[in-house]
Design a protein around this motif. Structure first.
Motif, PDB file in Angstrom:
ATOM      1  N   GLN A 241      -5.613   1.040   6.249  1.00 47.48           N
ATOM      2  CA  GLN A 241      -5.699   0.985   7.201  1.00 47.48           C
ATOM      3  C   GLN A 241      -6.089  -0.661   7.670  1.00 47.48           C
ATOM      4  O   GLN A 241      -6.333  -1.595   8.438  1.00 47.48           O
ATOM      5  N   SER A 250       0.446  -5.791   8.069  1.00 50.88           N
ATOM      6  CA  SER A 250       0.162  -4.070   8.943  1.00 50.88           C
ATOM      7  C   SER A 250       0.190  -3.174   7.533  1.00 50.88           C
ATOM      8  O   SER A 250       1.194  -3.670   6.442  1.00 50.88           O
ATOM      9  N   PRO A 251      -0.040  -1.607   7.305  1.00 53.17           N
ATOM     10  CA  PRO A 251      -0.141  -0.986   6.585  1.00 53.17           C
ATOM     11  C   PRO A 251       1.457  -0.748   5.963  1.00 53.17           C
ATOM     12  O   PRO A 251       1.244  -0.673   4.469  1.00 53.17           O
TER      13      PRO A 251
END
Length: 330
Positions: A241, A250-251
């Motif tokens: 993260q 975004s992850p």
């Protein structure tokens, strides 16, 4: 004793230079030290560098590719403006009392010294880097830090701490030599010297952020950025993260990019980097198993031991029984 000389200041005068070449130094490191001097002379039309070679004891130095360099023993060099020390392997063997005495003598005379690849190990063995910032080849950093606690060891491509400059290997040595040329004789000459090799210098300010990972031009810049972050945080791993947030992804998107361009999940690749570093420390340093685990981001000895054995099929102790562990590269 003459005052310490800072060669990294504007000065139009030429430099009387001695290149000290040690047995088993890397050929590329040797070239990184010498060819920028040749190119600078050619591009400037002047003998800005006047160099000669020396060896440890006067016998020929054998480079890693089989090339040989001849020169008088360093003990016979009466004086010079700049000494460039190029070393690679078998550093503990090269760090003799006689060599250390010569390095100290030249320093006391005001000589500026550039040490490349394993060269900083020899300066530190002579006690010259105590209280100075310095770097060395990245494979030797942990052993160097442990052996020379009075040196402020940095994970930089190169360090300037007058009268010394230290470089972590061949490519950083080119940047270091180009920096010397730029400061003394101008940025234009440095650019023309770099152009002679079709070499793109590391951008200003980036010489303090080394990476041992190879660059793949086919990878998106964000993937390369994450790989660099991973390489710089092996001892204190970031969460996926955090890696995603630092690169404005975004992850899930980061997972997709790694699957496409790296071939595995970021968590798996991160663990692979940490265990690869642990394997190197196990074979190239005398660090304890617990310290190796901490140095590669494992919070407990048990978790490190399980991960190491799963990756390599044997424990650190078993690996060491089948290999020679030293305090520098072999």
């Amino acid at each position: 004793m003459k005052p310490a000389r800072n060669l990294f200041v504007p000065n139009p005068n030429p430099l009387d230079t001695v290149v000290l070449v040690l047995d088993q130094c890397n050929t590329l490191s040797f070239a990184a030290a010498t060819d920028p001097m040749r190119a600078a002379n050619r591009k400037s039309g002047a003998s800005l560098f006047r160099w000669r070679f020396a060896t440890a004891e006067g016998s020929a130095a054998n480079l890693t590719t089989g090339l040989t360099v001849t020169g008088p023993p360093i003990a016979s060099i009466a004086s010079c403006d700049l000494l460039i020390v190029v070393a690679g392997f078998d550093l503990a063997k090269h760090a003799t009392a006689r060599l250390s005495a010569s390095l100290r003598r030249l320093t006391q005379q005001g000589t500026g010294i550039i040490a490349i690849d394993g060269g900083p190990w020899l300066l530190a063995s002579a006690g010259l880097l105590n209280g100075h910032q310095a770097t060395t080849h990245w494979e030797d950093l942990e052993a160097f830090t442990s052996k020379f606690p009075e040196v402020e060891t940095r994970r930089d491509r190169y360090c300037l701490s007058p009268p010394f400059a230290t470089s972590g290997g061949a490519s950083p040595a080119i940047d270091l030599m180009l920096n010397l040329i730029a400061i003394r004789w101008g940025g234009d000459l440095a650019r023309r010297t770099a152009a002679a090799f079709l070499y793109d210098p590391v951008p200003e300010g980036r010489w303090q952020t080394p990476s041992s990972l190879p660059r793949d031009p086919r990878r998106p810049a964000v993937v390369t950025q994450v790989l660099d972050l991973m390489a710089q945080t092996l001892d204190d791993p970031l969460s996926i993260q955090s890696l995603a947030a630092r690169t404005h992804q975004s992850p899930r998107r980061l997972e997709q990019l790694f699957a496409e361009h790296v071939g595995q999940a970021p968590q798996s690749y991160y663990l692979h980097l940490r265990l690869t570093e642990a394997h190197r420390l196990a074979t190239d340093s005398p660090m304890s198993v617990r310290d190796i685990g901490f140095a590669t981001g494992f919070g407990s000895l048990a978790s490190f031991s399980r991960a190491f054995k799963a990756q390599f099929g044997q424990s650190v102790s078993a690996l060491r029984r089948g290999s020679s562990v030293g305090t520098n590269r072999k």
